[in-house]
Design a protein around this motif. Sequence first.
Motif, PDB file in Angstrom:
ATOM      1  N   THR A 147     -62.114  30.757 -48.627  1.00  0.00           N
ATOM      2  CA  THR A 147     -63.475  31.177 -48.282  1.00  0.00           C
ATOM      3  C   THR A 147     -64.348  30.966 -49.513  1.00  0.00           C
ATOM      4  OG1 THR A 147     -62.591  32.888 -46.814  1.00  0.00           O
ATOM      5  CG2 THR A 147     -64.915  33.063 -47.398  1.00  0.00           C
ATOM      6  N   GLU A 148     -65.429  30.238 -49.311  1.00  0.00           N
ATOM      7  CA  GLU A 148     -66.394  30.004 -50.406  1.00  0.00           C
ATOM      8  C   GLU A 148     -65.718  29.549 -51.697  1.00  0.00           C
ATOM      9  OE1 GLU A 148     -69.320  33.268 -50.424  1.00  0.00           O
ATOM     10  OE2 GLU A 148     -69.189  33.292 -48.239  1.00  0.00           O
ATOM     11  N   GLY A 149     -64.777  28.625 -51.530  1.00  0.00           N
ATOM     12  CA  GLY A 149     -64.188  27.957 -52.688  1.00  0.00           C
ATOM     13  C   GLY A 149     -62.988  28.632 -53.312  1.00  0.00           C
ATOM     14  N   LYS A 150     -62.595  29.801 -52.763  1.00  0.00           N
ATOM     15  CA  LYS A 150     -61.463  30.518 -53.373  1.00  0.00           C
ATOM     16  C   LYS A 150     -60.443  30.937 -52.309  1.00  0.00           C
ATOM     17  CE  LYS A 150     -64.301  32.684 -56.990  1.00  0.00           C
ATOM     18  NZ  LYS A 150     -65.599  32.210 -56.439  1.00  0.00           N
ATOM     19  N   PRO A 151     -59.177  31.088 -52.700  1.00  0.00           N
ATOM     20  CA  PRO A 151     -58.199  31.618 -51.749  1.00  0.00           C
ATOM     21  C   PRO A 151     -58.651  32.993 -51.241  1.00  0.00           C
ATOM     22  CG  PRO A 151     -57.074  30.721 -53.661  1.00  0.00           C
ATOM     23  CD  PRO A 151     -58.549  30.727 -53.995  1.00  0.00           C
ATOM     24  N   ASN A 152     -58.524  33.224 -49.935  1.00  0.00           N
ATOM     25  CA  ASN A 152     -59.009  34.473 -49.347  1.00  0.00           C
ATOM     26  C   ASN A 152     -57.890  35.478 -49.080  1.00  0.00           C
ATOM     27  OD1 ASN A 152     -57.784  33.403 -47.012  1.00  0.00           O
ATOM     28  ND2 ASN A 152     -59.701  32.436 -46.366  1.00  0.00           N
ATOM     29  N   GLY A 153     -56.654  35.144 -49.507  1.00  0.00           N
ATOM     30  CA  GLY A 153     -55.552  36.077 -49.313  1.00  0.00           C
ATOM     31  C   GLY A 153     -54.858  35.944 -47.964  1.00  0.00           C
ATOM     32  N   PHE A 154     -55.319  34.998 -47.145  1.00  0.00           N
ATOM     33  CA  PHE A 154     -54.728  34.798 -45.823  1.00  0.00           C
ATOM     34  C   PHE A 154     -54.275  33.348 -45.671  1.00  0.00           C
ATOM     35  CE2 PHE A 154     -57.405  38.468 -45.435  1.00  0.00           C
ATOM     36  CZ  PHE A 154     -56.719  39.314 -44.576  1.00  0.00           C
ATOM     37  N   LEU A 155     -53.386  33.116 -44.720  1.00  0.00           N
ATOM     38  CA  LEU A 155     -52.996  31.750 -44.373  1.00  0.00           C
ATOM     39  C   LEU A 155     -53.879  31.245 -43.241  1.00  0.00           C
ATOM     40  CD1 LEU A 155     -49.113  32.188 -44.581  1.00  0.00           C
ATOM     41  CD2 LEU A 155     -50.675  31.309 -46.334  1.00  0.00           C
ATOM     42  N   SER A 156     -54.156  32.144 -42.284  1.00  0.00           N
ATOM     43  CA  SER A 156     -55.129  31.822 -41.240  1.00  0.00           C
ATOM     44  C   SER A 156     -56.220  32.878 -41.266  1.00  0.00           C
ATOM     45  CB  SER A 156     -54.497  31.776 -39.850  1.00  0.00           C
ATOM     46  OG  SER A 156     -55.520  31.606 -38.880  1.00  0.00           O
ATOM     47  N   PHE A 157     -57.250  32.631 -42.061  1.00  0.00           N
ATOM     48  CA  PHE A 157     -58.349  33.593 -42.061  1.00  0.00           C
ATOM     49  C   PHE A 157     -59.111  33.528 -40.737  1.00  0.00           C
ATOM     50  CE2 PHE A 157     -62.502  35.385 -43.511  1.00  0.00           C
ATOM     51  CZ  PHE A 157     -62.012  36.647 -43.796  1.00  0.00           C
TER      52      PHE A 157
ATOM     53  N   LEU B 106     -47.253  42.152 -34.730  1.00  0.00           N
ATOM     54  CA  LEU B 106     -46.990  40.752 -35.088  1.00  0.00           C
ATOM     55  C   LEU B 106     -48.305  39.976 -35.166  1.00  0.00           C
ATOM     56  CD1 LEU B 106     -44.893  38.492 -35.591  1.00  0.00           C
ATOM     57  CD2 LEU B 106     -44.899  38.082 -33.112  1.00  0.00           C
ATOM     58  N   ARG B 107     -49.150  40.186 -34.168  1.00  0.00           N
ATOM     59  CA  ARG B 107     -50.459  39.528 -34.140  1.00  0.00           C
ATOM     60  C   ARG B 107     -51.298  39.924 -35.368  1.00  0.00           C
ATOM     61  NH1 ARG B 107     -54.412  37.786 -35.203  1.00  0.00           N
ATOM     62  NH2 ARG B 107     -56.381  37.423 -34.171  1.00  0.00           N
ATOM     63  N   ASP B 108     -51.193  41.209 -35.768  1.00  0.00           N
ATOM     64  CA  ASP B 108     -51.966  41.692 -36.915  1.00  0.00           C
ATOM     65  C   ASP B 108     -51.446  41.135 -38.247  1.00  0.00           C
ATOM     66  OD1 ASP B 108     -53.598  43.166 -35.260  1.00  0.00           O
ATOM     67  OD2 ASP B 108     -52.518  45.050 -35.552  1.00  0.00           O
ATOM     68  N   ASP B 109     -50.144  40.897 -38.311  1.00  0.00           N
ATOM     69  CA  ASP B 109     -49.529  40.454 -39.568  1.00  0.00           C
ATOM     70  C   ASP B 109     -49.599  38.940 -39.791  1.00  0.00           C
ATOM     71  OD1 ASP B 109     -48.892  43.033 -40.187  1.00  0.00           O
ATOM     72  OD2 ASP B 109     -46.772  42.891 -39.627  1.00  0.00           O
ATOM     73  N   VAL B 110     -49.660  38.193 -38.690  1.00  0.00           N
ATOM     74  CA  VAL B 110     -49.492  36.743 -38.832  1.00  0.00           C
ATOM     75  C   VAL B 110     -50.604  36.060 -39.643  1.00  0.00           C
ATOM     76  CG1 VAL B 110     -50.542  35.942 -36.643  1.00  0.00           C
ATOM     77  CG2 VAL B 110     -48.615  34.697 -37.630  1.00  0.00           C
ATOM     78  N   PRO B 111     -51.876  36.520 -39.584  1.00  0.00           N
ATOM     79  CA  PRO B 111     -52.882  35.811 -40.387  1.00  0.00           C
ATOM     80  C   PRO B 111     -52.575  35.828 -41.882  1.00  0.00           C
ATOM     81  CG  PRO B 111     -53.953  37.269 -38.801  1.00  0.00           C
ATOM     82  CD  PRO B 111     -52.482  37.575 -38.758  1.00  0.00           C
ATOM     83  N   ARG B 112     -51.990  36.936 -42.356  1.00  0.00           N
ATOM     84  CA  ARG B 112     -51.705  37.051 -43.784  1.00  0.00           C
ATOM     85  C   ARG B 112     -50.333  36.483 -44.141  1.00  0.00           C
ATOM     86  NH1 ARG B 112     -53.981  40.150 -47.783  1.00  0.00           N
ATOM     87  NH2 ARG B 112     -55.103  41.550 -46.371  1.00  0.00           N
TER      88      ARG B 112
END
Length: 456
Positions: free
Chosen positions: A217-227, A368-374
């Motif tokens: 996000t905006e040039g930096k890692p956002n802490g997620f794999l699928s933000f 599972l749905r809540d965890d998968v983005p991160r």
Amino acid sequence: MARDQIDMTPLESRDELVAWIAAGVKPESEFRIGTEHEKTPFTLDGHEPVPYAGAKGIGALLEGMKLLLGWEPIMERGNIIGLYDVTGGGAISLEPGGQFELSGAPVETVHQTQSELMAHLAQVREIATPLGIGFLGLGMTPSWSREQIPVMPKGRYKIMRNYMPKVGKYGLDMMFRTCTVQTNLDFSSEADMVKKLRVSLALQPVATALFANSPFTEGKPNGFLSFRSEIWRDTDNARSGMLPFAFEDGMGFERYVDYALDVPMYFVKRGDEYIDVSGSSFRDFFAGKNAAFPGERPTLSDWANHLSTIFPEVRLKRYLEMRGADGVPWGRLPALPAFWVGLLYDNDSLDAAWDIVRHWTAPERQALRDDVPRFGFKARIKDRYLFEIAKECLVLSHAGLRRRGRIDHVGRDESRFLEPLERIIETGRSPAEEMLEKFNGAWKGSVEPAYSEYAF
């Protein structure tokens, strides 16, 4: 989808709402595959967002495509906002931030999906390159702020833009900064719809992990794999999510209609005008209690339009839409329809997939749905990593596509389109993890190389 439906018959009974969806039932011999994908336009010079207006804008791109393809323009208040192929059923439309969407025609095989995609990309390139426009295949714009992104001249988006911040943190990000690939698949009966809906809802996190592709996000890692997937967790929970009721006894077309009746509306379209009714339910409109239309009943068009503004992980219309995947580069796009066709259009694979998920509870599916983005493949359900489940699903999908036996001109079946996903499983890393590795290595902490490496 590209076009708002036009059918102005006033509705008399709830049965008509159910019948509208049930009209999607078709024999297996008539099953089709529809694939939709979005891509983010950017200026080749400077990697900036592309405005709508001007000699090198999105409007000009659509005008050029109209001349090239001979497709019908979709107009709104004098602006071209999309194109429609009267002969084949495909369409090109604009998402709120200019994301360019191809809604593919309903085709019989994934080979045809691939051919359609290659033709589309060649056509788009022919018009876009002289305009200095490129396209990016990521789930989310990697470098732009929300403020930088131009707004497309579509009435429904103005209403959504005002309403979104009232109901979630990320609605505007969803509108302006995300891209997806989805596939639309048929059902042969109400029971078949329910089974496919349950399997695909439960396994949507598998697709999210396999296609996870939005770590910046905006040039930096956002802490997620699928933000992009994370964004949907706080966009508007009244109209998104995992539909726990779909797994309860008595699920069917009527149950979905009852759910949809209570989802808040965005707009009602009359002529060329979008009337803001945001926050009021279709149920009240149906009872003649909509403040903007006192005593008036909705039409079938209103119903069809309303169903297209509901955003669960799998959406029911007259077909089922798989909505869990990030947009990806062109080489991986046909893998999404291939994955779901292999799982859902082959009865043995569908049964085996149901066996994987049938004992999961609603809270487990939600976690599972809540965890998968991160966490991607490292998310867990019961005592299993999602990676193992993804691996199993890929085997099932592969077997399903082999059994389907749809062969191309050189004798290959559709399972070849799973190759990019099989490579992901072999390495054990989602595309986002690979990208983060590049960011921390060869890209030297910059997302700029994405504009060449992940461009169409």
